[in-house]
Scaffold this motif. Structure first.
Motif, PDB file in Angstrom:
ATOM      1  N   GLY A 535       0.779  -1.228   0.000  1.00 38.18           N
ATOM      2  CA  GLY A 535       0.000   0.000   0.000  1.00 38.18           C
ATOM      3  C   GLY A 535       0.811   1.278   0.000  1.00 38.18           C
ATOM      4  N   GLN A 536       2.147   1.167   0.064  1.00 37.55           N
ATOM      5  CA  GLN A 536       2.959   2.382   0.024  1.00 37.55           C
ATOM      6  C   GLN A 536       3.072   2.909  -1.404  1.00 37.55           C
ATOM      7  OE1 GLN A 536       6.010   2.669   3.797  1.00 37.55           O
ATOM      8  NE2 GLN A 536       6.819   2.606   1.739  1.00 37.55           N
ATOM      9  N   PHE A 537       2.896   4.209  -1.547  1.00 32.92           N
ATOM     10  CA  PHE A 537       3.129   4.888  -2.812  1.00 32.92           C
ATOM     11  C   PHE A 537       4.275   5.854  -2.572  1.00 32.92           C
ATOM     12  CE2 PHE A 537       1.682   8.264  -5.975  1.00 32.92           C
ATOM     13  CZ  PHE A 537       2.262   7.604  -7.057  1.00 32.92           C
ATOM     14  N   THR A 544      19.487   9.639  -7.610  1.00 37.90           N
ATOM     15  CA  THR A 544      20.228   8.995  -6.521  1.00 37.90           C
ATOM     16  C   THR A 544      19.500   7.788  -5.927  1.00 37.90           C
ATOM     17  OG1 THR A 544      19.212  10.354  -4.787  1.00 37.90           O
ATOM     18  CG2 THR A 544      21.178  11.246  -5.901  1.00 37.90           C
ATOM     19  N   GLY A 545      18.195   7.712  -6.126  1.00 43.88           N
ATOM     20  CA  GLY A 545      17.413   6.638  -5.519  1.00 43.88           C
ATOM     21  C   GLY A 545      16.971   6.936  -4.104  1.00 43.88           C
ATOM     22  N   GLN A 546      17.297   8.110  -3.589  1.00 38.41           N
ATOM     23  CA  GLN A 546      16.909   8.456  -2.222  1.00 38.41           C
ATOM     24  C   GLN A 546      15.393   8.579  -2.114  1.00 38.41           C
ATOM     25  OE1 GLN A 546      18.409  12.234  -0.867  1.00 38.41           O
ATOM     26  NE2 GLN A 546      17.393  12.098   1.139  1.00 38.41           N
ATOM     27  N   ALA A 547      14.816   7.913  -1.112  1.00 41.14           N
ATOM     28  CA  ALA A 547      13.379   8.022  -0.863  1.00 41.14           C
ATOM     29  C   ALA A 547      13.067   9.400  -0.300  1.00 41.14           C
ATOM     30  CB  ALA A 547      12.938   6.945   0.110  1.00 41.14           C
ATOM     31  N   LEU A 548      12.087  10.093  -0.928  1.00 40.71           N
ATOM     32  CA  LEU A 548      11.784  11.472  -0.539  1.00 40.71           C
ATOM     33  C   LEU A 548      10.398  11.637   0.080  1.00 40.71           C
ATOM     34  CD1 LEU A 548      13.140  13.334  -3.715  1.00 40.71           C
ATOM     35  CD2 LEU A 548      14.314  12.971  -1.528  1.00 40.71           C
ATOM     36  N   TRP A 549       9.455  10.749  -0.267  1.00 41.37           N
ATOM     37  CA  TRP A 549       8.057  10.943   0.162  1.00 41.37           C
ATOM     38  C   TRP A 549       7.334   9.621   0.031  1.00 41.37           C
ATOM     39  CZ3 TRP A 549       3.692  10.086  -2.859  1.00 41.37           C
ATOM     40  CH2 TRP A 549       2.470  10.599  -2.379  1.00 41.37           C
ATOM     41  N   HIS A 550       6.332   9.398   0.905  1.00 37.18           N
ATOM     42  CA  HIS A 550       5.471   8.233   0.692  1.00 37.18           C
ATOM     43  C   HIS A 550       4.080   8.509   1.256  1.00 37.18           C
ATOM     44  CE1 HIS A 550       6.247   7.004   4.900  1.00 37.18           C
ATOM     45  NE2 HIS A 550       5.110   6.345   4.784  1.00 37.18           N
ATOM     46  N   TYR A 551       3.128   7.763   0.730  1.00 39.85           N
ATOM     47  CA  TYR A 551       1.735   7.835   1.164  1.00 39.85           C
ATOM     48  C   TYR A 551       1.268   6.403   1.388  1.00 39.85           C
ATOM     49  CZ  TYR A 551      -3.311   8.778   1.022  1.00 39.85           C
ATOM     50  OH  TYR A 551      -4.648   8.869   1.320  1.00 39.85           O
ATOM     51  N   GLN A 552       0.526   6.169   2.444  1.00 42.54           N
ATOM     52  CA  GLN A 552       0.072   4.825   2.772  1.00 42.54           C
ATOM     53  C   GLN A 552      -1.381   4.629   2.354  1.00 42.54           C
ATOM     54  OE1 GLN A 552       2.028   2.243   4.175  1.00 42.54           O
ATOM     55  NE2 GLN A 552       0.239   1.074   3.444  1.00 42.54           N
ATOM     56  N   SER A 553      -1.599   3.725   1.405  1.00 43.46           N
ATOM     57  CA  SER A 553      -2.948   3.368   0.980  1.00 43.46           C
ATOM     58  C   SER A 553      -3.417   2.146   1.743  1.00 43.46           C
ATOM     59  CB  SER A 553      -2.973   3.083  -0.523  1.00 43.46           C
ATOM     60  OG  SER A 553      -4.239   2.570  -0.918  1.00 43.46           O
TER      61      SER A 553
END
Length: 598
Positions: A535-537, A544-553
């Motif tokens: 459910g993560q978007f 760089t591949g660095q994770a910057l943001w996520h939203y949980q569905s």
């Protein structure tokens, strides 16, 4: 040049009226000047690059991304669609082929089409649909019961409805399995049949689509709801039919041309034991050639589903698409030879459907290495030359690059997933293979940033055990043979990769807890978007591949994201409904995001 959404029709949100004045000849630039930027085709453009030039949402402000609106469709099932956006309207195909038209800025429903399937038609491959095409004032959708339907884009009224594939094919019988095989009594969720999964593409007044499910094999359900598909079984016998890709007139639905993925003559090929990309295969060529006299009509049960929306070169009127496995699946007794044109990248003339060239990634496939991920067209820089090429992310775990004009193999990337016993023949003791039937890159579309010469691939590591079984038939006849591919108890995970096209090396890679299936979106704002089965978007820095943001569905995010702009405001959209084949929670959400003003 093909007509764009804006050239074909203009739709006003207020009252959803057709605006006749000043919009019949609207261009891409005028649409942009009006503050709208569309997502007009499955792959954004006919090249299929899925790379947007929008920069309003970027690495510097993506943390401010927030929900703009969410729509619950009421259909909770595997959801794989790419929304299409034109003139401020979003068109989304739901599972079981219902279609919604929504205000792309607010989510307000404008109309809904409810699909009624043919009575008694068994779906080969589940209810999922990968999207619609919109052009010439119409919305086109291919259905799970092998129909092609045109709807009026203004109101969803059906304009025409044609039967694409004829009668369904009988599925393999579960009672052919060995009595000691636990799969004999388990629930079957799919088998050989005919349906349409791909999103159509429209070009020069033709809507182009292909059929799937030919020679698919038995799908055995897993007793665990959170687990991947239990088994896929290929039974020796006279099962299946050839697949095809076909073009239809956008106004009438009349078929313009059809290309069969199995040629009537020459389907056996040259009995290749190696390919130009350096792959080698274990084959008993003498036995296969001897079997030709016993199976002269193998081609009529040939398989070769068309899973992925074609990419189109508008300069040469050439389309490129991938084909599926031969039939019977994973079982080669009754299909000697290379089984052309299965598991191949194929180039056709868009106007006639005439064959131009093909490249077979896996001759005489025994593992289910379909070309499921859509091809993508781009300019490739090699030895100081700028070459028009077609690329494809394989289930084998490599990204392949070919000369667009000739099909000549130019390069492939280093493996973006682990590989083990990649082309080892199944046997009665069982052979563990990966990537295997679930693939490195399954149907997930890639994204190509042509300027930075990078391709982004969502893939998976999921070991598979292939086992050959035999069932005594009595009366002195040969035993019935079948091959089962089943997930092992080994760990599975996903791999999101950025591949440098210059070198073929992995520029960066992110490992995810679950296999990745659904696809990616890259933008000129330096972002890469991708969803997960939990459910993560997510948004990453594409360099760089660095994770910057996520939203949980609440549900699995297992569909390709898109981006568009309405009235000068950029949006990110993705559907969230999971995937039953992988055990990801199913649901019914259309999720749209924009920058928060706070």
């Amino acid at each position: 040049m093909t007509r764009t959404l804006t050239q074909s029709f203009c739709i006003g949100i207020a009252g959803f009226s057709l605006l006749l004045a000043g919009c019949m000849h609207a261009s891409k630039s005028s649409t942009a000047n009006a503050g709208n930027v569309d997502w007009g085709s499955y792959g954004l453009n006919l090249n299929g690059q899925r790379h947007s030039e929008l920069t309003q949402i970027n690495t510097g402000n993506v943390k401010q991304l927030a929900s703009a609106w969410t729509v619950s469709t009421g259909v909770k099932a595997t959801f794989q669609a790419t929304p299409i956006v034109g003139n401020g309207v979003m068109y989304v195909s739901l599972p079981f082929n219902h279609v919604l038209a929504l205000d792309a800025a607010t989510g307000k429903q404008l109309w809904k089409y409810t699909h009624e399937r043919k009575a008694g038609w068994s779906m080969c491959c589940g209810p999922a649909n990968r999207g619609v095409a919109v052009s010439d004032g119409k919305v086109f959708i291919g259905t799970v019961d092998a129909r092609l339907i045109a709807l009026d884009a203004r109101n969803g009224r059906k304009l025409w409805d044609i039967d694409v594939a004829g009668q369904p094919v009988d599925r393999e019988q579960q009672d052919t399995l060995n009595g000691s095989d636990p799969n004999k009594t388990r629930k079957v969720t799919g088998g050989t049949g005919v349906g349409i999964a791909m999103a159509p593409v429209v070009y020069k007044h033709k809507v182009i689509i292909g059929i799937t499910g030919v020679g698919y094999g038995l799908h055995i359900d897993n007793p665990r709801s959170d687990a991947p598909l239990g088994a896929v079984i290929g039974v020796t016998g006279r099962y299946g039919r050839p697949g095809f890709l076909a073009a239809f007139d956008v106004d009438t639905g009349h078929q313009v041309w059809q290309f069969d993925t199995i040629p009537v003559k020459g389907w056996e090929g040259h009995f290749a034991t190696a390919t130009a990309d350096g792959s080698h295969f274990e084959r008993d060529i003498a036995t296969e050639k001897a079997a030709l006299k016993d199976y002269p009509d193998a081609a009529i049960f040939g398989g070769g589903s068309a899973w992925s929306t074609p990419a189109i070169d508008t300069e040469t009127d050439t389309l490129y698409f991938g084909t599926g496995n031969p039939s019977p699946q994973m079982n080669d007794v009754s299909r000697p030879g290379d089984n052309l044109y299965t598991v191949s990248l194929v180039a056709l003339d868009t106007e006639t459907g005439q064959y131009k060239w093909h490249y077979q990634q896996v001759p005489h496939d025994l593992w289910g290495y379909d070309l499921a991920s859509p091809p993508v067209l781009f300019q490739y820089q090699q030895h100081g030359r700028n070459i028009p090429v077609v690329g494809q992310a394989g289930k084998t775990g490599w990204f392949y690059i070919h000369d667009r004009a000739t099909g000549a193999f130019l390069a492939k990337s280093e493996a973006f997933v682990p590989q083990h016993n990649l082309f080892k023949k199944p046997n009665m003791d069982g052979v563990i293979v990966y990537p295997g039937i679930l693939g490195g890159a399954n149907w997930s579309p890639t994204s190509v940033d042509e300027t930075r010469q990078k391709v982004f691939v969502a893939a998976m590591h999921s070991p598979i055990k292939y086992t050959v079984h035999e069932t005594e038939t009595g009366n002195g006849q040969q035993p019935m043979r079948y091959t089962a591919s089943e997930p092992t108890e080994d760990a599975r995970w996903g791999l999101l990769s950025a591949i440098d096209l210059h070198s073929g090396k992995i520029a960066w890679q992110q490992k995810t807890a679950q296999p990745l299936v659904g696809g990616v979106l890259s933008t000129a704002g330096g972002l890469l978007f991708c969803g997960e089965g939990n459910g993560q978007f997510n948004a990453y820095d594409s360099q760089t591949g660095q994770a910057l943001w996520h939203y949980q569905s609440e549900y699995g995010v297992n569909a390709p994201p898109i981006t568009y702009q309405v009235n000068g405001e950029q949006y990110i959209a993705v559907v969230s409904g999971g995937n039953s084949l992988f055990g990801f929670k199913q649901g019914d959400s259309i999720m749209v995001f924009k920058l928060s003003k706070h």
